[in-house]
Design a protein around this motif. Sequence first.
Motif, mmCIF file in Angstrom:
data_model
loop_
_atom_site.group_PDB
_atom_site.id
_atom_site.type_symbol
_atom_site.label_atom_id
_atom_site.label_comp_id
_atom_site.label_asym_id
_atom_site.label_seq_id
_atom_site.Cartn_x
_atom_site.Cartn_y
_atom_site.Cartn_z
ATOM 1 N N ASP A 190 26.000 36.139 -48.097
ATOM 2 C CA ASP A 190 26.020 37.416 -48.803
ATOM 3 C C ASP A 190 24.737 37.545 -49.614
ATOM 4 N N VAL A 191 24.157 38.733 -49.624
ATOM 5 C CA VAL A 191 22.980 39.001 -50.458
ATOM 6 C C VAL A 191 23.303 40.192 -51.352
ATOM 7 N N PRO A 192 23.382 39.992 -52.694
ATOM 8 C CA PRO A 192 23.248 38.706 -53.376
ATOM 9 C C PRO A 192 24.452 37.806 -53.112
ATOM 10 N N GLN A 193 24.237 36.518 -53.347
ATOM 11 C CA GLN A 193 25.292 35.550 -53.068
ATOM 12 C C GLN A 193 26.477 35.694 -54.022
ATOM 13 N N ASN A 194 26.188 36.031 -55.282
ATOM 14 C CA ASN A 194 27.223 36.200 -56.297
ATOM 15 C C ASN A 194 27.149 37.592 -56.905
ATOM 16 N N THR A 195 28.280 38.104 -57.363
ATOM 17 C CA THR A 195 28.260 39.301 -58.200
ATOM 18 C C THR A 195 27.528 38.947 -59.486
ATOM 19 N N ASN A 196 26.499 39.706 -59.843
ATOM 20 C CA ASN A 196 25.633 39.282 -60.941
ATOM 21 C C ASN A 196 25.192 40.459 -61.801
ATOM 22 N N ALA A 197 24.561 40.115 -62.917
ATOM 23 C CA ALA A 197 24.136 41.114 -63.901
ATOM 24 C C ALA A 197 22.828 41.762 -63.475
ATOM 25 N N ALA A 198 22.747 43.080 -63.624
ATOM 26 C CA ALA A 198 21.519 43.817 -63.346
ATOM 27 C C ALA A 198 20.698 44.051 -64.607
ATOM 28 N N MET A 199 21.221 43.608 -65.765
ATOM 29 C CA MET A 199 20.541 43.794 -67.052
ATOM 30 C C MET A 199 20.784 42.560 -67.926
ATOM 31 N N ASP A 200 19.893 42.335 -68.872
ATOM 32 C CA ASP A 200 20.185 41.395 -69.959
ATOM 33 C C ASP A 200 21.161 42.064 -70.926
ATOM 34 N N ARG B 246 27.548 38.836 -45.476
ATOM 35 C CA ARG B 246 27.522 37.714 -44.539
ATOM 36 C C ARG B 246 27.944 38.189 -43.141
ATOM 37 N N GLY B 247 27.147 37.831 -42.133
ATOM 38 C CA GLY B 247 27.443 38.225 -40.762
ATOM 39 C C GLY B 247 26.894 39.572 -40.358
ATOM 40 N N GLN B 248 26.376 40.340 -41.306
ATOM 41 C CA GLN B 248 25.824 41.665 -41.001
ATOM 42 C C GLN B 248 24.456 41.524 -40.352
ATOM 43 N N ARG B 249 24.131 42.448 -39.418
ATOM 44 C CA ARG B 249 22.783 42.447 -38.846
ATOM 45 C C ARG B 249 21.795 42.907 -39.904
ATOM 46 N N GLU C 30 14.947 39.021 -31.170
ATOM 47 C CA GLU C 30 16.412 39.016 -31.231
ATOM 48 C C GLU C 30 16.855 39.511 -32.595
ATOM 49 N N ASP C 31 18.096 39.977 -32.648
ATOM 50 C CA ASP C 31 18.655 40.413 -33.922
ATOM 51 C C ASP C 31 18.734 39.235 -34.895
ATOM 52 N N VAL C 32 18.572 39.546 -36.175
ATOM 53 C CA VAL C 32 18.751 38.545 -37.232
ATOM 54 C C VAL C 32 20.006 38.905 -38.010
ATOM 55 N N PHE C 33 20.971 37.974 -38.061
ATOM 56 C CA PHE C 33 22.220 38.183 -38.789
ATOM 57 C C PHE C 33 22.211 37.322 -40.047
ATOM 58 N N SER C 34 22.758 37.864 -41.108
ATOM 59 C CA SER C 34 22.717 37.161 -42.389
ATOM 60 C C SER C 34 23.744 36.026 -42.421
ATOM 61 N N PRO C 35 23.307 34.802 -42.775
ATOM 62 C CA PRO C 35 24.253 33.693 -42.911
ATOM 63 C C PRO C 35 24.930 33.661 -44.280
#
Length: 417
Positions: free
Chosen positions: A54-64, A153-156, A47-52
Amino acid sequence: MTLSCFDLGERMLTPEQADAALAELVPTPLAVERVGLDALYGRVLAEDVFSPIDVPQNTNAAMDGIALAWPVAGSPPESWRRVGEVLAGRSHGATLAPGDCVAITTGAPLPAGADTVIMREQLETTGQAVRVEHPERVRRGQHVRQAGEDIARGQRALAAGTRIGAAELGLLASLGQAEAAVHRRPRVAVFSTGDEVTPPGEALPPAGIFDANRFSLAGLLREQGAELLDLGILADDRAATIAALRDAAERADLVITSGGVSVGQADFTRQALEEVGRLAFWRIAIRPGRPLACGQLGARAVPFLGLPGNPVATMVTFLQFVVPLLGRLQGRAEVAPRRLTALAETPLRSRTGRTDFLRGVTRCDEAGRLWVRDTGAQGSGILSSMVAADCLIELDARRDSVEAGEAVTIQPLFRLS
């Protein structure tokens, strides 16, 4: 009117016709079960897997570095005032004021009001004042991962029919999924036939051969996610073959034999098949592997394939016909062999009216073009040609030859490295 595969009789089938006929034997996939994440590798989603989340959950830093709100208009300040620090797994509660920044580590959530990250290597810090070297190189919004930019969130996230590999396992884990619904692994009964066939480890009789096919098939089945029921070697005995097929039909989802399907005097497999079940077809216009018996066994109508006895023919016919059948049993979305185009490095010979599968070796030249050559002698008993090959060269029934430099179709082979 469409013919059933059991109406095909003695006619010679093309590979495409044979594959379509085999598809009739597996109208639906196997049953569904829920399996934990640690045992999902190689399984096929039911069956399809839908995301429960957001990935990532928060807007976050990609660098130090530092997080700040870059001005939409006007020039940025000469320096920024550092008002805190945000580490991965923590958050900064207050909204950033204009001219303020926070030190931030990779993966940490951006504070409210921040939209840009400047990496540590571009910063000069004096006390709480942070100056940006070469601010003209900074772009608003840089080095920021937006919430849900990978998967919302909710996306397949994964489609039914997907076979789960390492990346899919990681994706499921990133969604917090501890298990998934998958189709049951096919149980495949395998045995070899022939008085001359000898198990490895025993003394080889003067007229004997060691049983290579059963072990090649075991490896191929494991690559395809199947469970192996190894029924050993059967002598050339009609009653024993009938008994073995009846037993296999009770225990397996698919039964595979090698050898005993041609018109030889001691070829009992086809005869036994007609006693235990029914024969659909047994001749395909390919080389190697023309004799291939297809049918059903027992009251459960278990699919049966009697592969040819020569070891290369056994492997080639497995890859062309058994792999798609196993895919259908597991609900695979795509079961056709993967095909690429390459240029022939040397002339290749074939014969019209049949599809030839030559063992090939590829290379890529400096211009990025893919070239292929055959491995040498192409006899269907030369198992070393499969060891040397990294692909099959597929020459369709319309071609009797290929000249050097002409395009050909290849099927890459799975190889452990």
